[in-house]
Scaffold this motif. Structure first.
Motif, mmCIF file in Angstrom:
data_model
loop_
_atom_site.group_PDB
_atom_site.id
_atom_site.type_symbol
_atom_site.label_atom_id
_atom_site.label_comp_id
_atom_site.label_asym_id
_atom_site.label_seq_id
_atom_site.Cartn_x
_atom_site.Cartn_y
_atom_site.Cartn_z
ATOM 1 N N THR A 60 10.242 39.554 -11.882
ATOM 2 C CA THR A 60 9.775 40.705 -11.123
ATOM 3 C C THR A 60 10.982 41.461 -10.590
ATOM 4 O O THR A 60 11.918 40.867 -10.065
ATOM 5 C CB THR A 60 8.886 40.252 -9.951
ATOM 6 N N VAL A 61 10.932 42.790 -10.747
ATOM 7 C CA VAL A 61 12.009 43.653 -10.284
ATOM 8 C C VAL A 61 11.397 44.719 -9.386
ATOM 9 O O VAL A 61 10.418 45.360 -9.762
ATOM 10 C CB VAL A 61 12.726 44.331 -11.478
ATOM 11 N N PRO A 62 11.943 44.918 -8.176
ATOM 12 C CA PRO A 62 11.418 45.964 -7.302
ATOM 13 C C PRO A 62 11.675 47.359 -7.888
ATOM 14 O O PRO A 62 12.760 47.646 -8.355
ATOM 15 C CB PRO A 62 12.179 45.785 -5.992
ATOM 16 N N GLN A 63 10.632 48.173 -7.882
ATOM 17 C CA GLN A 63 10.711 49.553 -8.353
ATOM 18 C C GLN A 63 10.135 50.457 -7.282
ATOM 19 O O GLN A 63 8.934 50.703 -7.260
ATOM 20 C CB GLN A 63 9.921 49.716 -9.657
ATOM 21 N N ALA B 224 6.734 49.521 -5.289
ATOM 22 C CA ALA B 224 5.986 48.510 -6.034
ATOM 23 C C ALA B 224 6.958 47.550 -6.733
ATOM 24 O O ALA B 224 8.156 47.775 -6.784
ATOM 25 C CB ALA B 224 5.096 49.184 -7.066
ATOM 26 N N ASP B 225 6.396 46.486 -7.267
ATOM 27 C CA ASP B 225 7.167 45.530 -8.056
ATOM 28 C C ASP B 225 6.788 45.679 -9.523
ATOM 29 O O ASP B 225 5.618 45.850 -9.861
ATOM 30 C CB ASP B 225 6.885 44.093 -7.607
ATOM 31 N N LEU B 226 7.780 45.606 -10.381
ATOM 32 C CA LEU B 226 7.569 45.701 -11.822
ATOM 33 C C LEU B 226 7.659 44.308 -12.416
ATOM 34 O O LEU B 226 8.685 43.635 -12.272
ATOM 35 C CB LEU B 226 8.622 46.610 -12.450
ATOM 36 N N HIS B 227 6.579 43.876 -13.065
ATOM 37 C CA HIS B 227 6.597 42.582 -13.742
ATOM 38 C C HIS B 227 7.117 42.795 -15.163
ATOM 39 O O HIS B 227 6.594 43.619 -15.903
ATOM 40 C CB HIS B 227 5.203 41.955 -13.774
#
Length: 123
Positions: free
Chosen positions: A34-37, A40-43
């Motif tokens: 998971t990367v914060p975007q 929101a968080d991007l899986h």
């Protein structure tokens, strides 16, 4: 094999390499990619991994084709640019959620970069 067919195989191999790293990290090892975007968080799933690797590979191929036509040492210039882009791309995963995710995403970037750089620059 002509150079276009070989380079297409390089792009496909780069995507396969990234998907192998993803498969080991996410489903097998259970790493939450998971990367914060923004808010929101991007899986990071297999579709995103494959798409990013394919985009990077085709962009590299396109730049190489242009440089080979425009410059006497196009392949050498391309290699320097590709290594610089790989180094810059390694900054992206540093914001991932957790050390295991950071390492996994860095490995994906390095796998794609290694396959594309060594495969495309080869004569």
């Amino acid at each position: 094999m002509n150079s276009n067919a070989r380079r297409l195989l390089v792009v496909i191999a780069a995507a396969a390499a990234a998907l192998i790293v993803w498969a080991v990290a996410a489903p097998l090892a259970g790493v939450d990619l998971t990367v914060p975007q923004g808010d929101a968080d991007l899986h990071v799933g297999p579709g995103l991994v494959a798409a990013a690797a394919l985009i990077a590979g085709f962009a590299g191929w396109g730049l190489l084709a242009v440089l080979e036509r425009a410059a006497a040492r196009g392949a050498r210039i391309w290699t320097v640019v590709a290594v610089a882009f790989l180094a810059l791309s390694l900054l992206g995963p540093l914001g991932a959620a957790g050390a295991a995710a950071v390492v996994s995403l860095l490995c994906m970037h390095l796998a794609v970069g290694a396959v594309v750089i060594t495969g495309m620059a080869r004569r």
